[in-house]
Design a protein around this motif. Structure first.
Motif, PDB file in Angstrom:
ATOM      1  N   ASP A  93     -24.830 108.000 -36.685  1.00  0.00           N
ATOM      2  CA  ASP A  93     -23.589 107.775 -36.350  1.00  0.00           C
ATOM      3  C   ASP A  93     -23.885 106.136 -35.136  1.00  0.00           C
ATOM      4  OD1 ASP A  93     -22.411 108.930 -39.070  1.00  0.00           O
ATOM      5  OD2 ASP A  93     -21.791 109.886 -37.835  1.00  0.00           O
ATOM      6  N   SER A 135     -15.273 110.325 -31.439  1.00  0.00           N
ATOM      7  CA  SER A 135     -16.114 111.943 -31.730  1.00  0.00           C
ATOM      8  C   SER A 135     -15.095 113.058 -31.254  1.00  0.00           C
ATOM      9  CB  SER A 135     -17.590 111.903 -31.091  1.00  0.00           C
ATOM     10  OG  SER A 135     -17.456 113.185 -31.299  1.00  0.00           O
ATOM     11  N   TYR A 183     -12.900 115.760 -32.899  1.00  0.00           N
ATOM     12  CA  TYR A 183     -12.809 117.061 -32.635  1.00  0.00           C
ATOM     13  C   TYR A 183     -11.244 117.246 -31.915  1.00  0.00           C
ATOM     14  CZ  TYR A 183     -13.321 121.250 -29.429  1.00  0.00           C
ATOM     15  OH  TYR A 183     -13.292 122.514 -28.611  1.00  0.00           O
ATOM     16  N   LEU A 234     -24.791 112.750 -36.129  1.00  0.00           N
ATOM     17  CA  LEU A 234     -23.928 112.031 -34.653  1.00  0.00           C
ATOM     18  C   LEU A 234     -24.902 110.816 -34.237  1.00  0.00           C
ATOM     19  CD1 LEU A 234     -22.460 114.549 -33.044  1.00  0.00           C
ATOM     20  CD2 LEU A 234     -21.306 113.037 -34.224  1.00  0.00           C
ATOM     21  N   TYR A 280     -24.613 118.107 -28.945  1.00  0.00           N
ATOM     22  CA  TYR A 280     -24.276 116.443 -28.265  1.00  0.00           C
ATOM     23  C   TYR A 280     -25.363 116.663 -27.347  1.00  0.00           C
ATOM     24  CZ  TYR A 280     -19.621 115.621 -30.271  1.00  0.00           C
ATOM     25  OH  TYR A 280     -18.953 114.915 -30.882  1.00  0.00           O
ATOM     26  N   THR A 336     -17.932 114.799 -36.512  1.00  0.00           N
ATOM     27  CA  THR A 336     -17.270 115.700 -35.329  1.00  0.00           C
ATOM     28  C   THR A 336     -16.647 116.953 -35.584  1.00  0.00           C
ATOM     29  OG1 THR A 336     -17.527 113.830 -34.426  1.00  0.00           O
ATOM     30  CG2 THR A 336     -16.384 115.754 -33.484  1.00  0.00           C
ATOM     31  N   THR A 391     -18.345 108.910 -37.433  1.00  0.00           N
ATOM     32  CA  THR A 391     -18.403 109.855 -36.671  1.00  0.00           C
ATOM     33  C   THR A 391     -17.108 111.119 -36.371  1.00  0.00           C
ATOM     34  OG1 THR A 391     -19.526 107.506 -35.265  1.00  0.00           O
ATOM     35  CG2 THR A 391     -18.451 109.441 -33.939  1.00  0.00           C
TER      36      THR A 391
END
Length: 242
Positions: A226, A137, A141, A223, A35, A196, A192
């Motif tokens: 995205d 995201s 996760y 990412l 990230y 993730t 996304t």
């Protein structure tokens, strides 16, 4: 005897818990790396886009020259293909250089956004994109649902909107463009979450540091793409044109 057995079980469970805690910490560090690199890439692209858009000389030199315009347009795609197909042959440091070259050249391409849309509108859509991206995201996760099959469906949908966009270049239908943008937002928000989860599931602490670094860079690319695609599609829908 029972106490010895209990101590043995407790020792095994405690060791297992400690091992899991180490893995979880390594995963969090890995995703934080991804990230941070993605966010840094967005920052670099934004700075380059603003700088180029504020320079009439730069805009004229780049977009007024057919060769440079084509180069700037297709350079990001070429760099992504180089990274994707060369990942097993090139070093992590080279891959990182290619990543920064990619976000820089894409930033040049994005400079036209500031000429087409009002600055306030661009900023508003950026924050809407950030909130949307962050929510999806986080879902990717935390969810226990397997998104693998969902990812296959999204990829097929992505191919569909690419083909539809190519056809609409000739048809020039504003209604079709609007529908394509709506579907595109849905597809990339879904991607996304899928990307993730895939980054999380593909992480393996036992991999060599070089492999983990390469995975982090390519994860940042996924990412980043995205985010940028959601941003551009939302800008078509919500943006206030000049």
């Amino acid at each position: 005897m029972a106490n010895d057995f209990n101590r043995g079980v407790w020792g095994v469970n405690r060791a297992g818990a400690m091992d899991q805690a180490v893995v979880d910490q390594a995963l969090r560090s890995y995703l934080l790396r991804v990230y941070n690199m993605m966010a840094s890439g967005l920052l670099v692209s934004g700075i380059v886009a603003v700088a180029v858009s504020m320079s009439p000389a730069a805009m004229a030199a780049i977009f007024g020259n057919p060769l440079l315009r084509i180069t700037v347009t297709f350079a990001p795609l070429g760099l992504i293909l180089w990274m994707s197909f060369g990942i097993n042959r090139i070093s992590a440091s080279t891959l990182q250089i290619l990543y920064w070259a990619f976000v820089t050249t894409l930033g040049v391409s994005l400079s036209t956004v500031f000429l087409m849309y009002r600055l306030g509108s661009v900023v508003e859509v950026f924050f809407v994109t950030a909130a949307t991206f962050g929510a999806l995201s986080l879902y990717g996760y935390t969810t226990k649902r397997d998104l693998t099959g969902f990812g296959t469906f999204l990829f097929m949908g992505l191919i569909g909107i690419i083909l539809a966009s190519l056809v609409n270049l000739f048809v020039q239908s504003s209604g079709a463009a609007f529908i394509i943008s709506i579907l595109g937002v849905l597809i990339f928000t879904g991607l996304t979450a899928y990307d993730t989860q895939r980054l999380k599931n593909d992480f393996y602490e036992g991999n060599p540091a070089e492999v983990i670094e390469k995975q982090a860079i390519m994860g940042a690319v996924q990412l980043y793409l995205d985010f940028v695609n959601i941003f551009l599609l939302l800008l078509r829908i919500l943006g206030d044109r000049r």
